[in-house]
Design a protein around this motif. Structure first.
Motif, PDB file in Angstrom:
ATOM      1  N   HIS A   7       0.873  -1.172   0.000  1.00  0.00           N
ATOM      2  CA  HIS A   7       0.000   0.000   0.000  1.00  0.00           C
ATOM      3  C   HIS A   7       0.913   1.226   0.000  1.00  0.00           C
ATOM      4  O   HIS A   7       1.710   1.416   0.934  1.00  0.00           O
ATOM      5  CB  HIS A   7      -0.909  -0.008   1.227  1.00  0.00           C
ATOM      6  N   GLN A  40      -7.403   9.550   2.375  1.00  0.00           N
ATOM      7  CA  GLN A  40      -7.702   8.131   2.571  1.00  0.00           C
ATOM      8  C   GLN A  40      -7.132   7.586   3.872  1.00  0.00           C
ATOM      9  O   GLN A  40      -7.781   6.805   4.569  1.00  0.00           O
ATOM     10  CB  GLN A  40      -7.181   7.297   1.389  1.00  0.00           C
ATOM     11  N   ASN A  45     -12.331   3.809   8.431  1.00  0.00           N
ATOM     12  CA  ASN A  45     -12.403   2.452   7.878  1.00  0.00           C
ATOM     13  C   ASN A  45     -11.048   1.996   7.359  1.00  0.00           C
ATOM     14  O   ASN A  45     -10.659   0.838   7.554  1.00  0.00           O
ATOM     15  CB  ASN A  45     -13.440   2.400   6.748  1.00  0.00           C
ATOM     16  N   TRP A  46     -10.314   2.901   6.710  1.00  0.00           N
ATOM     17  CA  TRP A  46      -8.984   2.544   6.218  1.00  0.00           C
ATOM     18  C   TRP A  46      -8.070   2.212   7.386  1.00  0.00           C
ATOM     19  O   TRP A  46      -7.332   1.232   7.349  1.00  0.00           O
ATOM     20  CB  TRP A  46      -8.396   3.696   5.394  1.00  0.00           C
ATOM     21  N   ARG A  47      -8.153   3.018   8.417  1.00  0.00           N
ATOM     22  CA  ARG A  47      -7.297   2.762   9.580  1.00  0.00           C
ATOM     23  C   ARG A  47      -7.653   1.442  10.269  1.00  0.00           C
ATOM     24  O   ARG A  47      -6.774   0.719  10.737  1.00  0.00           O
ATOM     25  CB  ARG A  47      -7.397   3.926  10.571  1.00  0.00           C
ATOM     26  N   GLU A  48      -8.919   1.134  10.297  1.00  0.00           N
ATOM     27  CA  GLU A  48      -9.336  -0.124  10.916  1.00  0.00           C
ATOM     28  C   GLU A  48      -8.921  -1.320  10.079  1.00  0.00           C
ATOM     29  O   GLU A  48      -8.487  -2.344  10.610  1.00  0.00           O
ATOM     30  CB  GLU A  48     -10.852  -0.124  11.115  1.00  0.00           C
ATOM     31  N   GLN A  49      -9.026  -1.204   8.765  1.00  0.00           N
ATOM     32  CA  GLN A  49      -8.790  -2.331   7.888  1.00  0.00           C
ATOM     33  C   GLN A  49      -7.341  -2.469   7.420  1.00  0.00           C
ATOM     34  O   GLN A  49      -6.893  -3.587   7.131  1.00  0.00           O
ATOM     35  CB  GLN A  49      -9.702  -2.227   6.662  1.00  0.00           C
ATOM     36  N   VAL A  50      -6.612  -1.341   7.348  1.00  0.00           N
ATOM     37  CA  VAL A  50      -5.276  -1.383   6.754  1.00  0.00           C
ATOM     38  C   VAL A  50      -4.179  -1.052   7.768  1.00  0.00           C
ATOM     39  O   VAL A  50      -3.267  -1.842   7.991  1.00  0.00           O
ATOM     40  CB  VAL A  50      -5.182  -0.437   5.536  1.00  0.00           C
ATOM     41  N   ASN A  51      -4.238   0.127   8.378  1.00  0.00           N
ATOM     42  CA  ASN A  51      -3.184   0.528   9.314  1.00  0.00           C
ATOM     43  C   ASN A  51      -3.724   1.541  10.313  1.00  0.00           C
ATOM     44  O   ASN A  51      -4.008   2.684   9.955  1.00  0.00           O
ATOM     45  CB  ASN A  51      -1.985   1.123   8.567  1.00  0.00           C
ATOM     46  N   GLU A  52      -3.829   1.136  11.545  1.00  0.00           N
ATOM     47  CA  GLU A  52      -4.348   2.009  12.597  1.00  0.00           C
ATOM     48  C   GLU A  52      -3.486   3.250  12.803  1.00  0.00           C
ATOM     49  O   GLU A  52      -3.955   4.267  13.318  1.00  0.00           O
ATOM     50  CB  GLU A  52      -4.439   1.232  13.909  1.00  0.00           C
ATOM     51  N   GLU A  60       1.665  -6.302   2.880  1.00  0.00           N
ATOM     52  CA  GLU A  60       0.946  -7.543   3.157  1.00  0.00           C
ATOM     53  C   GLU A  60       1.728  -8.702   2.566  1.00  0.00           C
ATOM     54  O   GLU A  60       2.106  -8.674   1.390  1.00  0.00           O
ATOM     55  CB  GLU A  60      -0.454  -7.493   2.552  1.00  0.00           C
ATOM     56  N   THR A  65       0.402  -8.369   8.078  1.00  0.00           N
ATOM     57  CA  THR A  65       0.380  -6.967   7.697  1.00  0.00           C
ATOM     58  C   THR A  65       1.458  -6.251   8.489  1.00  0.00           C
ATOM     59  O   THR A  65       1.433  -6.257   9.722  1.00  0.00           O
ATOM     60  CB  THR A  65      -0.988  -6.324   7.978  1.00  0.00           C
TER      61      THR A  65
END
Length: 208
Positions: A7, A40, A45-52, A60, A65
């Protein structure tokens, strides 16, 4: 099929560190564009799903991750057997320079570039302070490279890839980079490594 998913976006020097490592080590990887400039990474949602932590790069691999460029570089060095330390002493020296990079060399320069060249704030007291600090960090690295071809030992390591994150970015920050002749020579040595690519050719860039 790509083994690694990164990402990233091309304007991020921290993402470039990882993208360049993947490219130089010949790994199959794909880039997932992150639209940083349109918020973004601030999206819950991005922070929850990708990187807090709300940052790139995010790598990945094999169900994992990973975040933070220095940690990812070490992971890839261990996985690929390339550009990592040969012994415990060299590992400590690599981490010494990667920590300096994250705290001083990349930190001040990246903040200056972001404000002055990407956000286009114009010259302010803050940009003046950041330029002074970035220049001081460049002097330290330039002096270190006066007596050796690479940051640690006689070969390219992840210490070099860490410090190289922003040195190929084309924007003018008002720092007389050409005066740092040893850094310029080091950049040429990195560019000569098979597989090297400019950050804007390696990752997807934000549409203007």
């Amino acid at each position: 099929m790509s083994e690694y998913t990164l990402h990233c976006f091309a304007e991020s020097g921290n993402a470039y560190k990882v993208a360049l490592m993947l490219e130089l080590t010949g790994q199959p990887w794909q880039a997932v564009f992150v639209d940083f400039f349109h918020g973004q990474t601030r999206d819950p949602n991005w922070r929850e799903q990708v990187n807090e932590q709300g940052e790139v790069p995010v790598l990945e691999h094999a169900g994992q991750t990973l975040t933070q460029s220095a940690l990812i570089l070490e992971y890839l060095a261990e996985r690929t057997g390339q550009f990592g330390p040969r012994d415990a002493e060299e590992k400590r020296e690599i981490w010494r320079w990667m920590l300096f990079d994250n705290h001083k060399f990349t930190s001040y320069y990246a903040a200056l570039r972001f404000l002055l060249c990407l956000k286009k704030t114009g010259e302010t007291e803050v940009t003046g302070f950041l330029r002074e600090r970035a220049t001081a960090a460049y002097r330290i690295v330039d002096a270190h490279l006066a007596t050796r071809p690479f940051m640690v030992g006689d070969r390219l390591t992840i210490a070099d890839l860490s410090l190289a994150g922003y040195v190929f970015m084309p924007e003018d920050t008002g720092i007389a980079l050409a005066e740092f002749t040893h850094i310029e020579a080091w950049k040429q040595r990195i560019q000569a490594v098979p597989g090297w690519k400019h950050p804007y050719d390696l990752m997807p860039r934000t549409a203007s």
